[in-house]
Design an enzyme around this catalytic site. Sequence first.
Site, PDB file in Angstrom:
ATOM      1  N   TYR A 106     -14.097  25.251 -13.344  1.00 38.26           N
ATOM      2  CA  TYR A 106     -14.698  24.977 -14.851  1.00 38.26           C
ATOM      3  C   TYR A 106     -13.940  25.934 -15.722  1.00 38.26           C
ATOM      4  CZ  TYR A 106     -17.267  23.671 -19.013  1.00 38.26           C
ATOM      5  OH  TYR A 106     -17.509  23.427 -20.209  1.00 38.26           O
ATOM      6  N   LYS A 122     -10.941  26.131 -18.587  1.00 40.68           N
ATOM      7  CA  LYS A 122     -11.223  26.757 -19.829  1.00 40.68           C
ATOM      8  C   LYS A 122     -10.174  27.836 -20.056  1.00 40.68           C
ATOM      9  CE  LYS A 122     -14.363  24.097 -21.288  1.00 40.68           C
ATOM     10  NZ  LYS A 122     -14.108  22.929 -22.369  1.00 40.68           N
ATOM     11  N   HIS A 134     -28.471  22.079 -18.003  1.00 41.04           N
ATOM     12  CA  HIS A 134     -28.595  23.646 -18.189  1.00 41.04           C
ATOM     13  C   HIS A 134     -30.098  24.321 -18.205  1.00 41.04           C
ATOM     14  CE1 HIS A 134     -24.436  23.041 -19.879  1.00 41.04           C
ATOM     15  NE2 HIS A 134     -24.213  23.832 -18.869  1.00 41.04           N
ATOM     16  N   SER A 161     -16.187  28.559 -22.851  1.00 41.11           N
ATOM     17  CA  SER A 161     -17.788  28.890 -22.581  1.00 41.11           C
ATOM     18  C   SER A 161     -17.819  30.193 -22.085  1.00 41.11           C
ATOM     19  CB  SER A 161     -17.983  27.824 -21.297  1.00 41.11           C
ATOM     20  OG  SER A 161     -19.102  28.499 -20.584  1.00 41.11           O
ATOM     21  N   SER A 162     -18.839  31.024 -22.069  1.00 41.43           N
ATOM     22  CA  SER A 162     -18.744  32.266 -21.740  1.00 41.43           C
ATOM     23  C   SER A 162     -18.530  32.701 -19.891  1.00 41.43           C
ATOM     24  CB  SER A 162     -20.175  33.025 -22.172  1.00 41.43           C
ATOM     25  OG  SER A 162     -21.192  32.233 -21.336  1.00 41.43           O
ATOM     26  N   CYS A 163     -18.876  31.437 -19.195  1.00 40.99           N
ATOM     27  CA  CYS A 163     -18.520  31.398 -17.922  1.00 40.99           C
ATOM     28  C   CYS A 163     -17.038  31.774 -17.423  1.00 40.99           C
ATOM     29  CB  CYS A 163     -18.785  30.210 -17.010  1.00 40.99           C
ATOM     30  SG  CYS A 163     -17.794  28.978 -17.473  1.00 40.99           S
ATOM     31  N   ARG A 196     -39.072  19.531 -17.631  1.00 46.13           N
ATOM     32  CA  ARG A 196     -39.906  19.889 -16.658  1.00 46.13           C
ATOM     33  C   ARG A 196     -41.440  19.951 -17.196  1.00 46.13           C
ATOM     34  NH1 ARG A 196     -38.530  23.572 -12.458  1.00 46.13           N
ATOM     35  NH2 ARG A 196     -40.172  22.792 -11.475  1.00 46.13           N
TER      36      ARG A 196
END
Length: 313
Positions: free
Chosen positions: A137, A141, A180, A108-110, A188
């Site tokens: 996380y 990764k 997310h 993931s880009s995080c 919503r």
Amino acid sequence: MEKNAKIYVAGHRGMVGSAIVRALEKQGYTNIITRTHKELDLTRQDAVEEFFAKEKPEYVFLAAAKVGGIEANQSALADFMYENMILEMNVIHAAWKNGCKKLEFLGSSCIYPRMAPQPMKESCLLTSELEKTNEAYALAKISGLKYCEFLNKQYGTDYISVMPTNLYGPNDNYHPTHSHVLPAMLRRFHEAKEAGLEKVTCWGDGSPLREFLYVDDLADMCVFLMNNYSGDETVNAGTGKELTIKELAETIARVVGYEGEIEWDTSKPNGTPRKLLDVSKAAALGWTYKTELEDGIRLAYDDFLNNPMRAER
Ligand SMILES: NC(=O)c1ccc[n+]([C@@H]2O[C@H](COP(=O)([O-])OP(=O)(O)OC[C@H]3O[C@@H](n4cnc5c(N)ncnc54)[C@H](OP(=O)(O)O)[C@@H]3O)[C@@H](O)[C@H]2O)c1
């Protein structure tokens, strides 16, 4: 990959794993194997080793992970680190031990530093501090990605990784607190329309810039990389295009048909001001995205409406 090669997609019931199975089937791959979480808990080393020893898949897409938004991550840092780290190590190690020809690891880009120069290049990995809210996380990764790199270096394997931007599409998670930003807003606005609410309040001032990739485009890229890329460095998966959260909210409201007011609660945090991937490496390899954001949100909304269980996931 030969069309009859034995391919294991880990996490095939998730958003990414299910899209990879769709892409493989569409491209004529005939020997795809899967196991549900209940059938095979990937955090259990014995069970994972037994599965790989018996099935000996030639190719593996590792799309299983414990995934969540900021709130879920922040409230369970230890669980996110432990489960993801163990799961990755078990699968990658068992794949290698059992002669898997090629494995593709989904990150993931995080994983990139909090203050990385934008747009973020693959080479900015581990150049400065991570974002605290999803540090656990990200560390898990990064470990998975590095384990693939180290197996390549030490044992000459051909294990690769891909780092996607924010994803959305069929099979997304619409949980009210654990999802997310895009699926959370979609739910919503849909509920506000159904309830006839005059106003929907969103967090922050709507100014942060974000990038979103339709999950079937990512799956197409995953299959493309399996067939066309080898290398230790990861490959970013994104569109290279960004929009503000305010523009995202307006687009979702338009797709859903919500006509009330969108209010911004500026007492709530904005998050990082800009997050965009540099996608020039994928482009140089010959891959680019196909689905524009509004078209993709329409497809995701159709899936949301037609699969009511999604909302309860
Ligand atoms: N969603 C995004 O925006 C996004 C963005 C960038 C990268 N990614 C990456 O893409 C990958 C997949 O994400 P996703 O969005 O598809 O997540 P997802 O929809 O939650 O799917 C994850 C899948 O993994 C399975 N799983 C989790 N723990 C397991 C375990 N211990 N044993 C066996 N199966 C297990 C889950 O099964 P259960 O549901 O039964 O637990 C689920 O089917 C992750 O590596 C993530 O980092 C996602």
